[in-house]
Design an enzyme around this catalytic site. Sequence first.
Site, PDB file in Angstrom:
ATOM      1  N   HIS A 134      53.185 142.647 -11.813  1.00 11.14           N
ATOM      2  CA  HIS A 134      54.277 141.743 -12.168  1.00 11.14           C
ATOM      3  C   HIS A 134      53.801 140.623 -13.090  1.00 11.14           C
ATOM      4  CE1 HIS A 134      58.545 140.717 -11.108  1.00 11.14           C
ATOM      5  NE2 HIS A 134      58.534 142.004 -10.862  1.00 11.14           N
ATOM      6  N   TYR A 148      55.368 140.477  -4.550  1.00  9.27           N
ATOM      7  CA  TYR A 148      54.517 140.338  -5.732  1.00  9.27           C
ATOM      8  C   TYR A 148      53.528 139.193  -5.577  1.00  9.27           C
ATOM      9  CZ  TYR A 148      58.048 143.351  -7.691  1.00  9.27           C
ATOM     10  OH  TYR A 148      58.897 144.394  -7.909  1.00  9.27           O
TER      11      TYR A 148
HETATM   12 MG    MG Z   1      58.005 146.039 -12.319  1.00 13.03          MG
END
Ligand code: MG
Length: 402
Positions: A210, A160
């Site tokens: 995210h 992320y």
């Molecule tokens: Mg997610």
Amino acid sequence: MAPITIQDVQTFLIQYSGGGTRFVIVKIITSEPGLYGLGCATFTQRFRPVYAAIEHHLKPFVIGKDVTRSEELFNMMLVQSYWRNGPVLNNAISGIDQALWDIKGKLANMPVYQLLGGKCREAAAVYAHADGREPKEVVDNVRKFQAQGYRYIRVQMGGYGGKADKMVKPEGALPGAYFDPREYTRNMLKMIDYVRQEVGEEVELLHDVHERLAPIDAVQFAKDVEPYKLFFLEDDLAPEDIEYFRMIRRQCATPIAMGELFNNPREWRLMIEERLIDFLRMHVSQMGGITPARNAAIHGNIYGVRTAWHGPGDTSPVGHAANLHLDLWAPNFGIQEWCRFPPLVYEMFPGLPEVRNGYMYPNDKPGLGIEMDEKLAARYPCTDEVDWWTQTRLPDGTPSRP
Ligand code: MG
């Protein structure tokens, strides 16, 4: 006839690998010999408070109660602590709720999807996660999944974080999982552009931000990815910033998925009714179990919003089974996230749904159709190490959302 009652509640804490995922599984033993149910209460980062909430608060409350009254018990558990909501209490309630649905299915000799209204489809289409350090590696991994039959693939690069390598930190910067949001958006756009060119238009691509961007950068990013026709863009904004979804909606048609951090209907109700999202991504145990997930799915269906329940490695195998029953039933099913458990987890949880050619299939046993090998699970107790990846920092060291 005397009702079948709850005789005992047992809570299992399982950590099957060093990956940091801790499962919380609830088992309800009933007065009917051999009849029991399993439920997912997994809040992997704070599993011990969930354990305490079940063992010290819910267990004394539910013992002796009629197992068939799952609706009433869910609603009473929700308010009985007076102070309500939040991931700890909701996960604890979910453990009981899912186990009661499992028991209800076993009593009816039917899979849970039958109790919800029956199948709308034979299997649930799933998406898998492709990652890579640079765009070419992402493409290589997308092709590996395509070769296994996956048609929906989430593409990330550097997890992320985007792993900014040229980051300038201040002197004396504290340790942490550093992240540069602006560099992330530039790198992700290049990656998504490259992947789309390489793999063509037939593959359905997804991406998860995210909730790591400043709101206005999230608006810009949703616009920037519009030409690539993602299946959905997930968590482009944080729950704290959901008003900005109105701005995104006015400016582009990128399909939006949101919800894994939600735990109160207030958080998804207006987003459904204002048509600000396209996919409900709630984590079923975090919302309180199958009972509230069924309600949210029905609410979404009225407004054309589809389901895409959260299904990463920190949804337990029992939680994945619960997801699948909701998926098979919901007329507005969209897609199911799938984490591809290793063989050890299949051994530990017989009946864990199988995925073939991009579809997840039920086993059609009564209830949730999943068991737990308690002896094997006991060999994998939970540990208390401090999570690292959630100690996210901006380039100057400021703590940030993971
Ligand atoms: Mg997610």
